[in-house]
Design a protein around this motif. Sequence first.
Motif, PDB file in Angstrom:
ATOM      1  N   ARG A   1       0.587  11.224  32.786  1.00  0.00           N
ATOM      2  CA  ARG A   1       1.847  10.886  33.756  1.00  0.00           C
ATOM      3  C   ARG A   1       1.795  11.956  34.920  1.00  0.00           C
TER       4      ARG A   1
ATOM      5  N   LEU B   1       5.183   4.915  30.306  1.00  0.00           N
ATOM      6  CA  LEU B   1       3.855   5.205  31.002  1.00  0.00           C
ATOM      7  C   LEU B   1       2.866   6.097  30.355  1.00  0.00           C
TER       8      LEU B   1
ATOM      9  N   LEU C   1      10.940   6.175  32.002  1.00  0.00           N
ATOM     10  CA  LEU C   1       9.729   5.695  32.243  1.00  0.00           C
ATOM     11  C   LEU C   1       8.663   6.213  31.094  1.00  0.00           C
TER      12      LEU C   1
END
Length: 207
Positions: free
Chosen positions: A89, A148, A145
């Motif tokens: 990430r 991810l 997120l």
Amino acid sequence: MTPRVLPGIMAMAAIVVASNILVQFLFGQWLTWGAFTYPLAFLVTDVMNRVYGPGPARKVVLAGFVVGIACSLIGTQIHGEFGPLVTLRIALASGTAFLTAQLLDVAIFDRLRGGKWWRAPLASSLLGSSLDTALFFTLAFSASLVFLEPGNDVSWANEALPLLGAGPMVPLWVSLAVADWMVKLALALLALVPFRALVARLSAQPA
């Protein structure tokens, strides 16, 4: 063209490498030392843009992007107390933020280059820096997120704390982002001094 922009490429590479190293060392509660070196990348891009134009400036940006990828790959192979120094990430966030923000900087500078000497570097650096901070911290740490990199625990960055220790309750990563953004804005203003000096020196050199 390449020999002329080589100093810019070398400067950009040095800034990217230094920032990747210094980001590991804390400065106070909300910053790392890398926060003070990374914004210099916008200075390099703007100087190259003013002296040589947007094309060479983009070459310098792409060189910095490649160096950044190399640093991220090396970081994924170095393991610290809590795992690799660079997670997927963070690598994705770093590369996306750098390339997008720097190319925006080049485009804005080129659009404003005909105005007062300070207008283009200040506006492009302020907007580019703001986008850089927003993209990096959101992609790297936002809980929304997590898909991810599902295996990467970012719960520490989403702990609710007062903004910069005194404001409303927000995830920790928001305070880190705001502190980083404030440093970038301050350095964008201070960088106008070396910007003008470097442009004058390079412009005086024979083609």
